[in-house]
Scaffold this motif. Structure first.
Motif, PDB file in Angstrom:
ATOM      1  N   THR A 162      29.113  49.531 -81.867  1.00  0.00           N
ATOM      2  CA  THR A 162      29.262  48.126 -82.247  1.00  0.00           C
ATOM      3  C   THR A 162      27.907  47.438 -82.089  1.00  0.00           C
ATOM      4  O   THR A 162      27.211  47.629 -81.092  1.00  0.00           O
ATOM      5  N   VAL A 163      27.540  46.622 -83.089  1.00  0.00           N
ATOM      6  CA  VAL A 163      26.202  46.021 -83.119  1.00  0.00           C
ATOM      7  C   VAL A 163      26.312  44.526 -83.413  1.00  0.00           C
ATOM      8  O   VAL A 163      26.994  44.108 -84.351  1.00  0.00           O
ATOM      9  N   TRP A 196      29.696  44.744 -77.029  1.00  0.00           N
ATOM     10  CA  TRP A 196      28.744  45.349 -77.954  1.00  0.00           C
ATOM     11  C   TRP A 196      27.953  46.483 -77.317  1.00  0.00           C
ATOM     12  O   TRP A 196      27.581  46.421 -76.148  1.00  0.00           O
ATOM     13  N   ASP A 197      27.678  47.512 -78.133  1.00  0.00           N
ATOM     14  CA  ASP A 197      26.828  48.622 -77.690  1.00  0.00           C
ATOM     15  C   ASP A 197      25.352  48.294 -77.861  1.00  0.00           C
ATOM     16  O   ASP A 197      24.505  48.779 -77.102  1.00  0.00           O
ATOM     17  N   THR A 252      27.631  40.501 -72.555  1.00  0.00           N
ATOM     18  CA  THR A 252      28.355  40.951 -73.745  1.00  0.00           C
ATOM     19  C   THR A 252      28.090  42.419 -74.075  1.00  0.00           C
ATOM     20  O   THR A 252      28.828  43.018 -74.853  1.00  0.00           O
ATOM     21  N   LEU A 253      27.051  43.012 -73.471  1.00  0.00           N
ATOM     22  CA  LEU A 253      26.775  44.429 -73.682  1.00  0.00           C
ATOM     23  C   LEU A 253      27.703  45.296 -72.847  1.00  0.00           C
ATOM     24  O   LEU A 253      28.050  44.958 -71.707  1.00  0.00           O
ATOM     25  N   LYS A 254      28.068  46.433 -73.411  1.00  0.00           N
ATOM     26  CA  LYS A 254      28.782  47.435 -72.638  1.00  0.00           C
ATOM     27  C   LYS A 254      27.805  48.110 -71.677  1.00  0.00           C
ATOM     28  O   LYS A 254      26.582  48.060 -71.876  1.00  0.00           O
ATOM     29  N   VAL A 255      28.324  48.725 -70.641  1.00  0.00           N
ATOM     30  CA  VAL A 255      27.465  49.491 -69.737  1.00  0.00           C
ATOM     31  C   VAL A 255      26.759  50.576 -70.543  1.00  0.00           C
ATOM     32  O   VAL A 255      27.381  51.277 -71.340  1.00  0.00           O
ATOM     33  N   GLY A 256      25.448  50.678 -70.365  1.00  0.00           N
ATOM     34  CA  GLY A 256      24.658  51.616 -71.155  1.00  0.00           C
ATOM     35  C   GLY A 256      24.183  51.040 -72.474  1.00  0.00           C
ATOM     36  O   GLY A 256      23.517  51.734 -73.250  1.00  0.00           O
ATOM     37  N   GLY A 257      24.514  49.771 -72.715  1.00  0.00           N
ATOM     38  CA  GLY A 257      24.132  49.133 -73.971  1.00  0.00           C
ATOM     39  C   GLY A 257      22.662  48.792 -74.028  1.00  0.00           C
ATOM     40  O   GLY A 257      21.944  48.783 -73.026  1.00  0.00           O
ATOM     41  N   LYS A 262      21.177  47.945 -70.349  1.00  0.00           N
ATOM     42  CA  LYS A 262      22.114  47.584 -69.297  1.00  0.00           C
ATOM     43  C   LYS A 262      22.632  48.850 -68.653  1.00  0.00           C
ATOM     44  O   LYS A 262      23.324  49.644 -69.294  1.00  0.00           O
ATOM     45  N   LYS A 263      22.265  49.068 -67.417  1.00  0.00           N
ATOM     46  CA  LYS A 263      22.668  50.277 -66.703  1.00  0.00           C
ATOM     47  C   LYS A 263      23.999  50.084 -65.973  1.00  0.00           C
ATOM     48  O   LYS A 263      24.362  48.993 -65.625  1.00  0.00           O
TER      49      LYS A 263
END
Length: 242
Positions: free
Chosen positions: A44-45, A106-107, A131-136, A241-242
């Protein structure tokens, strides 16, 4: 954010720019920005300040499952829908500051040449992190602080009209800058390098890449381009985002 991009005269001039007519390959930063993208297959972007939607199409063509392009300009969104319509892409008239930033949605979040219009950039960094997923991944291109701190954002010229040097004033005073761009008065926001990088780190991001844009050699042969490329114009950042 004042919306100069819906001014008819400004929009017509913007449409004449190489990046407007030919897309990403005509953008001086693209050869450095493109390699920063992670794999987008099934991802997702979110594109903040999507303009004509070129980056949205890039994401869709790279296999993104869902792409949302936001822009405050009605004219930009109309053009994006004409030029860069894909089944995975949705466009929405919405300012970067007004978006709701749903948690862990979002990824990848991308923003190209839009964040220098934002006054409270640290707050946007905080919202993007949420709003970023973990790892995004957050990838953005912003006008370089040396550029935004320029006096009138233009050269000091010799009497013969040759660019002599690039003036900088009030670098450590962030905030509003009144400039002239594409025949219109435009308001931008100056942020120091410390504000940008520490704003990311203090909101939990891990910096992966920080690059100053150097357009490719072939652009040096475009008439009048050499003087343009002597000044630092853009700063690229990739944060995770870790």
């Amino acid at each position: 954010m004042k919306n100069e991009y819906d001014d008819e005269r400004f929009f017509k001039e913007y449409a004449k720019m190489p990046r407007s007519k030919s897309g990403l390959n005509a953008a001086g930063e693209w050869h450095q920005l493109k390699p920063l993208f992670p794999s987008l297959q099934g991802k997702t972007v979110l594109d903040l300040g999507c303009g004509y939607g070129w980056h949205c199409t890039f994401a869709a063509e790279r296999g993104a499952a869902q792409v949302l392009g936001l822009d405050l300009s009605e004219k930009m969104i109309e053009e994006a829908k004409k030029r860069n319509a894909k089944k995975q892409i949705k466009y929405r008239i919405c300012g970067i500051e007004e978006y709701e930033y749903p948690e862990k949605m979002w990824d990848c979040v991308v923003s190209n040449l839009a964040l220098h219009y934002i006054e409270n950039i640290k707050e946007i960094f905080r919202k993007v992190y949420e709003t970023l997923k973990v790892g995004g991944t957050f990838i953005f291109n912003i006008e370089h602080p040396v550029f935004t701190a320029g006096v009138g954002q233009d050269w000091i010229y010799t009497e013969a009209g040759t660019p002599q040097y690039w003036p900088i004033d009030q670098y450590f005073t962030p905030g509003k800058r009144n400039t002239h761009f594409l025949g219109c008065d435009v308001v931008k926001q100056h942020h120091t390098l410390t504000q940008i990088l520490m704003g990311l780190l203090n909101n939990g991001f891990e910096l992966e890449v920080v690059e100053e844009v150097e357009p490719p050699e072939e652009m040096m042969h475009i008439p009048g381009m050499k003087d343009e490329l002597r000044r630092p114009m853009m700063l690229l950042v990739k944060a995770n985002k870790k």
